[in-house]
Motif scaffolding. Structure first.
Motif, mmCIF file in Angstrom:
data_model
loop_
_atom_site.group_PDB
_atom_site.id
_atom_site.type_symbol
_atom_site.label_atom_id
_atom_site.label_comp_id
_atom_site.label_asym_id
_atom_site.label_seq_id
_atom_site.Cartn_x
_atom_site.Cartn_y
_atom_site.Cartn_z
ATOM 1 N N GLU A 309 -15.800 9.524 -5.533
ATOM 2 C CA GLU A 309 -14.875 10.254 -4.665
ATOM 3 C C GLU A 309 -13.431 9.832 -4.897
ATOM 4 O O GLU A 309 -12.508 10.652 -4.835
ATOM 5 C CB GLU A 309 -15.272 10.048 -3.206
ATOM 6 C CG GLU A 309 -16.613 10.690 -2.860
ATOM 7 C CD GLU A 309 -17.013 10.461 -1.418
ATOM 8 O OE1 GLU A 309 -16.454 9.526 -0.790
ATOM 9 O OE2 GLU A 309 -17.880 11.192 -0.919
ATOM 10 N N GLU A 313 -10.296 12.326 -6.178
ATOM 11 C CA GLU A 313 -9.033 12.524 -5.463
ATOM 12 C C GLU A 313 -7.823 12.205 -6.335
ATOM 13 O O GLU A 313 -6.876 12.979 -6.374
ATOM 14 C CB GLU A 313 -9.019 11.663 -4.199
ATOM 15 C CG GLU A 313 -10.100 11.999 -3.190
ATOM 16 C CD GLU A 313 -10.025 13.433 -2.719
ATOM 17 O OE1 GLU A 313 -8.909 13.983 -2.682
ATOM 18 O OE2 GLU A 313 -11.078 14.008 -2.375
ATOM 19 N N LYS A 457 -8.429 18.909 2.006
ATOM 20 C CA LYS A 457 -7.857 19.490 0.807
ATOM 21 C C LYS A 457 -8.725 20.649 0.319
ATOM 22 O O LYS A 457 -9.941 20.627 0.458
ATOM 23 C CB LYS A 457 -7.747 18.431 -0.289
ATOM 24 C CG LYS A 457 -7.028 18.877 -1.533
ATOM 25 C CD LYS A 457 -6.962 17.746 -2.535
ATOM 26 C CE LYS A 457 -6.276 18.176 -3.828
ATOM 27 N NZ LYS A 457 -6.239 17.102 -4.813
ATOM 28 N N HIS A 460 -12.174 20.243 -1.399
ATOM 29 C CA HIS A 460 -12.615 18.853 -1.315
ATOM 30 C C HIS A 460 -12.854 18.506 0.148
ATOM 31 O O HIS A 460 -12.942 19.361 0.996
ATOM 32 C CB HIS A 460 -11.576 17.910 -1.930
ATOM 33 C CG HIS A 460 -11.360 18.155 -3.378
ATOM 34 N ND1 HIS A 460 -12.218 17.696 -4.337
ATOM 35 C CD2 HIS A 460 -10.386 18.839 -4.042
ATOM 36 C CE1 HIS A 460 -11.783 18.077 -5.539
ATOM 37 N NE2 HIS A 460 -10.680 18.771 -5.368
#
Length: 461
Positions: A309, A313, A457, A460
């Motif tokens: 993750e 990002e 986001k 996401h």
């Protein structure tokens, strides 16, 4: 200057005028798009001459559908969704209902009783279509999408050649079973391991790539695997494929071959039917999907999942934290490929035949679309998207009543990709973050809370 007030009546009239105007424009666009594809059709007459058949009635139906759909969208659907979004944004955190909290358990329970219900409704032979096409096939795509979700949804690596690992798993099972006579229960993990090995091999040359460049390389890898399967005829038999693949057995105790002494139906005194094998494969596919979900959830909560993750990002920030991005990318590719290989081996068992035509780029596109539409990182959303997309295309084969609307020559299966594309556009406009817009953080303090998709986001969470 006179004061200008915007009354509800004037706002409503302006909205209706805008809806009518955009509906007219949508009709013009639909007319331009479909006039050559729908309005005109080439055919052969009795003299074997190419003639042009005019289908203006069918074209008018498509144009009217586009106009009505655009009018309803602008006048009613979009204002309703905007109001609903504003309400959700005002309440960032909401308490989930009973069905939302226990949706996974309800879905698993429904899948467990699904084959007996189909048998009770349609009989053993009549249930084959519903258990196989609407059950096993959807579960295979769920497993594939969950595997790709690790690469795309968790690690943020765009992979357009995922079908290559699907093919590696299928051909690994077919070749090892045909040439060496190995059993299904031994080849199932072996196919996953071999696919994971190829996933790591793909990961090495793309360590420095990201974005569009990564997508191009993975797309090329998928095409290379397909071309190797076509041209390496001494091993793969080329376009003829490999047939006569051995069936799975119940832990090597009971077989589903009719001529076998330990036949499943004979052992339990049941009438001979091929539906027992399909029902067994359904429950086996369900068990494999549950295993894939369990492994994904556990990995996501472990340090490797946090590293995926973080890589998704921001790769630069991920490196600054001391995370080894090399091993992080390789483990993502290998783990996702392993699930693809297991699904491929199960596909070979279900079909009894594999050929390169089953592993084209369109398969990768469909699996990626399932991940995006379901909501990247969401296992429940991806499962729902796979059910809607794969089950929806299969339902088109059952919609013979559409011939009464569009004419006797209308074949729903031929328009499935067109309807599939339109459905994708509608879903992405309606739910741009996928079916599941809320997100639950992997790490939380004291209490786990779902966060609205408006605060995450795009794509996401």
């Amino acid at each position: 200057m006179a004061n200008i007030t915007n009354t509800p009546e004037s706002a409503g009239s302006n909205l209706m005028a805008r809806a009518l105007r955009e509906a007219f424009y949508a009709g013009l666009v639909a007319l331009g798009l479909f006039v050559l594809f729908v309005g005109l059709k080439t055919d052969q007459n009795i003299l074997n001459e190419l003639v042009l058949v005019q289908r203006w009635g069918l074209l008018a139906i498509f144009v009217v559908i586009a106009m009505v759909g655009r009018f309803l969208s602008v006048a009613f659907i979009r204002p309703y969704l905007a109001e609903r979004k504003a309400v959700k944004a005002a309440a960032a955190v909401k308490e989930a209902g009973f069905v939302a909290r226990n949706f996974s358990f309800i879905a698993v329970a429904a899948l467990i009783v699904y084959p007996p219900i189909m048998v009770a409704l349609f009989g053993f032979q009549g249930s084959l279509k519903w258990v196989d096409n609407f059950g096993i096939q959807i579960l295979i795509y769920v497993m594939l999408a969950w595997g790709l979700n690790i690469v795309v949804g968790l690690a943020g690596l765009l992979d357009l050649g995922y079908v290559a690992f699907y093919a590696v798993g299928a051909y690994s099972y077919a070749l090892l079973s045909s040439y060496f006579g190995l059993s299904f229960w031994l080849l199932l993990p072996m196919a996953g391991i071999l696919a994971a090995l190829w996933g790591a091999i793909l990961g090495f040359p793309v360590l420095r790539l990201k974005g569009d460049y990564l997508a191009i390389v993975t797309l090329a890898f998928g095409e290379i695997i397909r071309l190797v399967l076509i041209n390496w005829t001494e091993v793969t038999k080329g376009t003829f494929g490999i047939s006569g693949i051995a069936k799975a057995s119940v832990f090597g105790i009971w077989s589903f071959d009719v001529s076998a002494a330990n036949n499943f139906a004979k052992a339990f005194g049941l009438p001979m039917s091929s539906s027992y094998y399909k029902i067994f494969l359904f429950y086996l596919a369900l068990a494999l999907c549950m295993l894939a979900a369990f492994v994904t959830i556990r990995l996501r909560r472990m340090p490797i999942g946090r590293a995926w993750e973080a890589l998704r990002e921001d790769e630069i920030a991920c490196r600054s934290l001391g995370i080894n991005t090399v091993t992080t990318k390789l483990t993502a590719f290998a783990t996702g490929a392993m699930f693809g290989g297991i699904a491929g081996s199960f596909f070979a068992v279900r079909q009894g035949f594999v050929s390169p035509e089953s592993f084209v780029f369109l398969e990768s596109a469909i699996i990626l679309a399932i991940v995006v539409l379901g909501g990247m990182g969401s296992l429940v959303g991806i499962a729902v998207a796979a059910t809607v997309m794969i089950g929806g295309t299969e339902l088109l084969r059952e919609m013979d009543f559409l011939k009464q609307i569009f004419g006797p020559d209308f074949t729903p299966e031929l328009y499935r990709m067109l309807i599939f594309g339109l459905a994708m556009i509608v879903v992405m406009v309606w739910k741009p973050r996928g079916f599941v817009g809320s997100r639950e953080p992997t790490a939380f303090l004291r209490e786990r809370k779902s966060v609205s998709g408006s605060f995450t986001k795009e794509g996401h969470g």
